[in-house]
Design an enzyme around this catalytic site. Structure first.
Site, PDB file in Angstrom:
ATOM      1  N   GLU A   1       5.527  -3.389  -6.265  1.00 11.71           N
ATOM      2  CA  GLU A   1       5.244  -4.645  -5.571  1.00 11.71           C
ATOM      3  C   GLU A   1       4.000  -4.500  -4.509  1.00 11.71           C
ATOM      4  OE1 GLU A   1       9.488  -3.882  -4.367  1.00 11.71           O
ATOM      5  OE2 GLU A   1       8.797  -3.294  -2.220  1.00 11.71           O
TER       6      GLU A   1
ATOM      7  N   CYS B   1      -0.373  -5.964   1.493  1.00  9.41           N
ATOM      8  CA  CYS B   1       0.290  -4.277   1.406  1.00  9.41           C
ATOM      9  C   CYS B   1       0.396  -4.114  -0.282  1.00  9.41           C
ATOM     10  CB  CYS B   1       1.606  -4.419   2.321  1.00  9.41           C
ATOM     11  SG  CYS B   1       2.171  -2.811   2.057  1.00  9.41           S
TER      12      CYS B   1
ATOM     13  N   CYS C   1       7.705   7.604  -5.966  1.00  5.88           N
ATOM     14  CA  CYS C   1       6.787   8.503  -4.950  1.00  5.88           C
ATOM     15  C   CYS C   1       7.637   9.974  -5.088  1.00  5.88           C
ATOM     16  CB  CYS C   1       6.729   7.987  -3.713  1.00  5.88           C
ATOM     17  SG  CYS C   1       5.736   9.094  -2.609  1.00  5.88           S
TER      18      CYS C   1
ATOM     19  N   CYS D   1      10.556  11.594   1.009  1.00  4.91           N
ATOM     20  CA  CYS D   1      10.673  11.190   2.513  1.00  4.91           C
ATOM     21  C   CYS D   1      11.953  10.794   2.622  1.00  4.91           C
ATOM     22  CB  CYS D   1       9.923  10.366   3.104  1.00  4.91           C
ATOM     23  SG  CYS D   1       7.988  10.840   2.990  1.00  4.91           S
TER      24      CYS D   1
ATOM     25  N   CYS E   1      12.793   7.027   3.008  1.00  6.94           N
ATOM     26  CA  CYS E   1      12.120   6.054   2.302  1.00  6.94           C
ATOM     27  C   CYS E   1      13.118   5.794   1.097  1.00  6.94           C
ATOM     28  CB  CYS E   1      10.847   6.633   1.890  1.00  6.94           C
ATOM     29  SG  CYS E   1       9.871   5.545   1.033  1.00  6.94           S
TER      30      CYS E   1
ATOM     31  N   GLY F   1       4.538   4.405  -3.123  1.00 15.90           N
ATOM     32  CA  GLY F   1       3.882   5.497  -3.535  1.00 15.90           C
ATOM     33  C   GLY F   1       2.882   6.154  -2.535  1.00 15.90           C
ATOM     34  N   GLU F   2       2.353   7.179  -2.983  1.00 19.80           N
ATOM     35  CA  GLU F   2       1.624   7.855  -2.065  1.00 19.80           C
ATOM     36  C   GLU F   2       0.049   7.779  -2.631  1.00 19.80           C
ATOM     37  OE1 GLU F   2       1.194   9.776   1.053  1.00 19.80           O
ATOM     38  OE2 GLU F   2      -0.783   9.998   0.377  1.00 19.80           O
TER      39      GLU F   2
ATOM     40  N   SER G   1      -2.798   4.516   3.980  1.00 16.77           N
ATOM     41  CA  SER G   1      -1.812   5.415   4.611  1.00 16.77           C
ATOM     42  C   SER G   1      -1.290   6.386   3.915  1.00 16.77           C
ATOM     43  CB  SER G   1      -0.616   4.522   5.175  1.00 16.77           C
ATOM     44  OG  SER G   1       0.463   4.971   5.760  1.00 16.77           O
TER      45      SER G   1
ATOM     46  N   SER H   1       1.498   8.731   8.284  1.00 16.46           N
ATOM     47  CA  SER H   1       3.019   8.649   8.829  1.00 16.46           C
ATOM     48  C   SER H   1       3.442   9.772   9.526  1.00 16.46           C
ATOM     49  CB  SER H   1       3.968   8.426   7.658  1.00 16.46           C
ATOM     50  OG  SER H   1       3.464   7.137   6.826  1.00 16.46           O
ATOM     51  N   LEU H   2       3.710   9.786  10.931  1.00 18.07           N
ATOM     52  CA  LEU H   2       3.737  10.951  11.757  1.00 18.07           C
ATOM     53  C   LEU H   2       5.269  11.308  11.524  1.00 18.07           C
ATOM     54  CD1 LEU H   2       2.867  13.067  13.453  1.00 18.07           C
ATOM     55  CD2 LEU H   2       2.809  11.504  15.344  1.00 18.07           C
ATOM     56  N   ASN H   3       6.169  10.158  12.142  1.00 23.12           N
ATOM     57  CA  ASN H   3       7.615  10.195  11.948  1.00 23.12           C
ATOM     58  C   ASN H   3       8.421  11.178  12.414  1.00 23.12           C
ATOM     59  OD1 ASN H   3       7.042   7.793  10.557  1.00 23.12           O
ATOM     60  ND2 ASN H   3       7.327   8.403   8.568  1.00 23.12           N
TER      61      ASN H   3
ATOM     62  N   ASN I   1      14.159   0.187   8.607  1.00 21.13           N
ATOM     63  CA  ASN I   1      14.571  -0.750   7.619  1.00 21.13           C
ATOM     64  C   ASN I   1      15.503  -0.159   6.911  1.00 21.13           C
ATOM     65  OD1 ASN I   1      14.389  -3.312   6.585  1.00 21.13           O
ATOM     66  ND2 ASN I   1      12.295  -3.231   6.493  1.00 21.13           N
TER      67      ASN I   1
ATOM     68  N   CYS J   1       9.844  -1.790   1.718  1.00 24.17           N
ATOM     69  CA  CYS J   1       9.340  -0.586   0.782  1.00 24.17           C
ATOM     70  C   CYS J   1      10.359  -0.186  -0.283  1.00 24.17           C
ATOM     71  CB  CYS J   1       8.941   0.576   1.594  1.00 24.17           C
ATOM     72  SG  CYS J   1       7.942   1.731   0.762  1.00 24.17           S
TER      73      CYS J   1
HETATM   74  N1  SAH Z   1       3.112   6.900   1.025  1.00 24.79           N
HETATM   75  C1  SAH Z   1       2.491   6.571   2.219  1.00 24.79           C
HETATM   76  C2  SAH Z   1       2.386   5.044   2.339  1.00 24.79           C
HETATM   77  C3  SAH Z   1       3.521   3.934   1.864  1.00 24.79           C
HETATM   78  S1  SAH Z   1       4.715   4.037   3.201  1.00 24.79           S
HETATM   79  C4  SAH Z   1       2.831   6.792   3.617  1.00 24.79           C
HETATM   80  O1  SAH Z   1       3.815   7.552   3.603  1.00 24.79           O
HETATM   81  O2  SAH Z   1       2.265   6.719   4.594  1.00 24.79           O
HETATM   82  C5  SAH Z   1       4.175   3.066   4.337  1.00 24.79           C
HETATM   83  C6  SAH Z   1       5.091   3.577   5.784  1.00 24.79           C
HETATM   84  O3  SAH Z   1       6.469   2.903   5.524  1.00 24.79           O
HETATM   85  C7  SAH Z   1       4.984   4.720   5.876  1.00 24.79           C
HETATM   86  O4  SAH Z   1       4.596   4.949   7.612  1.00 24.79           O
HETATM   87  C8  SAH Z   1       6.707   5.074   6.004  1.00 24.79           C
HETATM   88  O5  SAH Z   1       7.118   5.956   7.112  1.00 24.79           O
HETATM   89  C9  SAH Z   1       7.311   3.797   6.220  1.00 24.79           C
HETATM   90  N2  SAH Z   1       8.508   3.672   5.755  1.00 24.79           N
HETATM   91  C10 SAH Z   1       9.269   3.831   4.419  1.00 24.79           C
HETATM   92  N3  SAH Z   1      10.218   3.662   4.233  1.00 24.79           N
HETATM   93  C11 SAH Z   1      10.614   2.986   5.687  1.00 24.79           C
HETATM   94  C12 SAH Z   1      12.017   2.431   5.984  1.00 24.79           C
HETATM   95  N4  SAH Z   1      13.201   2.400   5.320  1.00 24.79           N
HETATM   96  N5  SAH Z   1      12.015   1.605   7.150  1.00 24.79           N
HETATM   97  C13 SAH Z   1      10.948   1.679   7.908  1.00 24.79           C
HETATM   98  N6  SAH Z   1       9.594   2.040   7.342  1.00 24.79           N
HETATM   99  C14 SAH Z   1       9.542   2.705   6.324  1.00 24.79           C
HETATM  100 FE1  SF4 Z   2       6.376   8.108  -0.518  1.00 24.39          FE
HETATM  101 FE2  SF4 Z   2       5.279   7.316   1.695  1.00 24.39          FE
HETATM  102 FE3  SF4 Z   2       7.753   6.734   0.932  1.00 24.39          FE
HETATM  103 FE4  SF4 Z   2       7.219   9.200   1.754  1.00 24.39          FE
HETATM  104  S1  SF4 Z   2       7.194   7.208   2.897  1.00 24.39           S
HETATM  105  S2  SF4 Z   2       8.277   8.684  -0.075  1.00 24.39           S
HETATM  106  S3  SF4 Z   2       4.966   9.294   0.894  1.00 24.39           S
HETATM  107  S4  SF4 Z   2       6.028   6.145  -0.141  1.00 24.39           S
END
Ligand code: SAH
Ligand code: SF4
Length: 360
Positions: free
Chosen positions: A91, A104, A111, A115, A118, A171-172, A203, A224-226, A300, A343
């Site tokens: 998507e 986006c 992926c 994480c 995600c 995806g990454e 990202s 993505s620090l998180n 989300n 996502c």
């Molecule tokens: N794989 C890459 C890019 C795709 S994810 C990465 O991880 O950076 C894009 C962003 O969405 C990342 O910052 C991730 O932390 C965030 N993300 C993923 N799932 C999410 C969710 N359920 N709610 C909010 N942000 C989310």
């Molecule tokens: Fe993959 Fe980014 Fe989701 Fe982590 S946050 S699982 S790297 S898409």
């Protein structure tokens, strides 16, 4: 074997044409027709001789991912679900904000980074997208914008342009670097889509050894620090065990030194996991010597994730604490909730509803 035109950077197209006995400048002409004017019928490429036009279809084809679903949200967000072969779907989301229109894009089906929060991370990586499938997300979204702008209702408005691209979909990107960086070349090419590299952001979850490739590409870096310490970050992002926070932030500083840019640090707010005021203070301390802006993203929610979104008061308190301490912080709006813009979520909904419906 015919080569898909959209897989080729300008240099690759030049060398393919040369191998088949064409002059170099044919690459220039083709890029202008295909990307500049969106003309893919060789017969219409009137500045080429008939013999050239007749021979090109023997080496080149034009193939874009098909749109399975196109949804428009009441907040202006648009979401595209693409079929990329073998029944797989990815998507893209189009997000209007102020004077920008950001697309986006996805880089992989699923992926492998796993994480915990995600939705895409729950779906094992099935396939890395090709260059054509990445560029194709942009072209298809652009074609669709042009088609709707040409409709009677918008007659007097200037056609909209996609101004920014972010690799923040499924995806990454650094797990599929060749296709991602080739697609950036094509998106950037002045004869092609002509997007400034500063308007393209990649990202990453933090594949540290490949961050210099983002630096070299000229695109902007988002990370993505998180999590504010290795304990928490390793729990929510397993990749942290391989490349911990210190190494990750050092590679961000290195990127900033080399480019003069600021990096975007994404920080997902997970209730009782990453959202306390102590976390906000730790985040400030951790990042104050990194030229950055912090993008806080309220989680989300999706079923079975095991995480919750903090309540609105806590989100605001967290953001205000960072502002008070002097961090440059922005909150990413959750847009397109009514069209499953989070996502990876549309894909699953559409797969449950097959055969797919078109909503536009
Ligand atoms: N794989 C890459 C890019 C795709 S994810 C990465 O991880 O950076 C894009 C962003 O969405 C990342 O910052 C991730 O932390 C965030 N993300 C993923 N799932 C999410 C969710 N359920 N709610 C909010 N942000 C989310
Ligand atoms: Fe993959 Fe980014 Fe989701 Fe982590 S946050 S699982 S790297 S898409």
């Amino acid at each position: 074997m015919l080569t898909n035109f959209y897989d080729l950077t300008y240099e690759q197209l030049e060398s393919l044409l040369k191998d088949h006995g064409f002059e170099r400048f044919r690459a220039d002409q083709l890029y202008r027709w295909v990307y500049g004017r969106r003309q893919t019928d060789f017969a219409q490429m009137t500045n080429m001789s008939k013999s050239v036009r007749d021979k090109l279809p023997e080496i080149l084809r034009f193939e874009l991912p098909k749109v399975v679903t196109h949804l428009k949200s009441s907040d202006g967000t648009e979401k595209f679900l693409f079929e990329v072969g073998g029944g797989d779907t990815v998507e893209s989301v189009l997000i209007p904000a102020d004077d920008r229109l950001t697309l986006c894009v996805s880089s992989e089906v699923g992926c492998n980074m796993g994480c915990r929060f995600c939705y895409t991370g729950k779906q094992k990586m099935k396939r890395r997208l090709t260059t054509a499938e990445i560029v194709g997300q942009y072209l298809t979204a652009l074609d669709s914008l042009r088609a709707s702008d040409n409709s009677a209702a918008n007659e007097n408005l200037a056609p909209r342009r996609i101004t920014n691209i972010v690799f923040m979909g499924m995806g990454e990107p650094l797990d599929n670097p060749d296709a991602v960086f080739s697609s950036i070349e094509i998106l950037h090419s002045p004869l092609g889509c002509n997007l400034s590299k500063k308007k393209i952001t990649v990202s990453t979850s933090g594949i540290v050894p490949l961050i210099p490739r983002i630096t070299a590409s000229g695109a902007r870096l988002a990370v993505s620090l998180n999590g504010v310490n290795d304990d928490v970050r390793s729990k929510v992002m397993p990749i942290n065990k391989r490349w911990p926070i210190d190494e990750l932030l050092e590679s961000c500083r290195e990127h900033c030194r080399a480019t003069g840019d600021r990096v975007t640090l994404e920080y997902v707010l997970l209730k009782d996991v990453t959202d306390s005021l102590d976390d906000a203070r730790a985040l400030h301390r951790l990042t104050r010597d990194v030229p950055c802006k912090i993008n806080i993203i309220p989680f989300n929610e999706h079923p079975g994730s095991g995480f919750e979104r903090p309540d609105e008061r806590q989100i605001v308190k967290f953001q205000n604490e960072l502002i008070r301490l002097g961090s440059h912080v922005l909150r990413r709006k959750t847009m397109g909730r009514d069209i499953y813009a989070a996502c990876g979520q549309l894909r699953t909904v559409a797969e449950k509803r097959r055969p797919a419906e078109s909503h536009v």
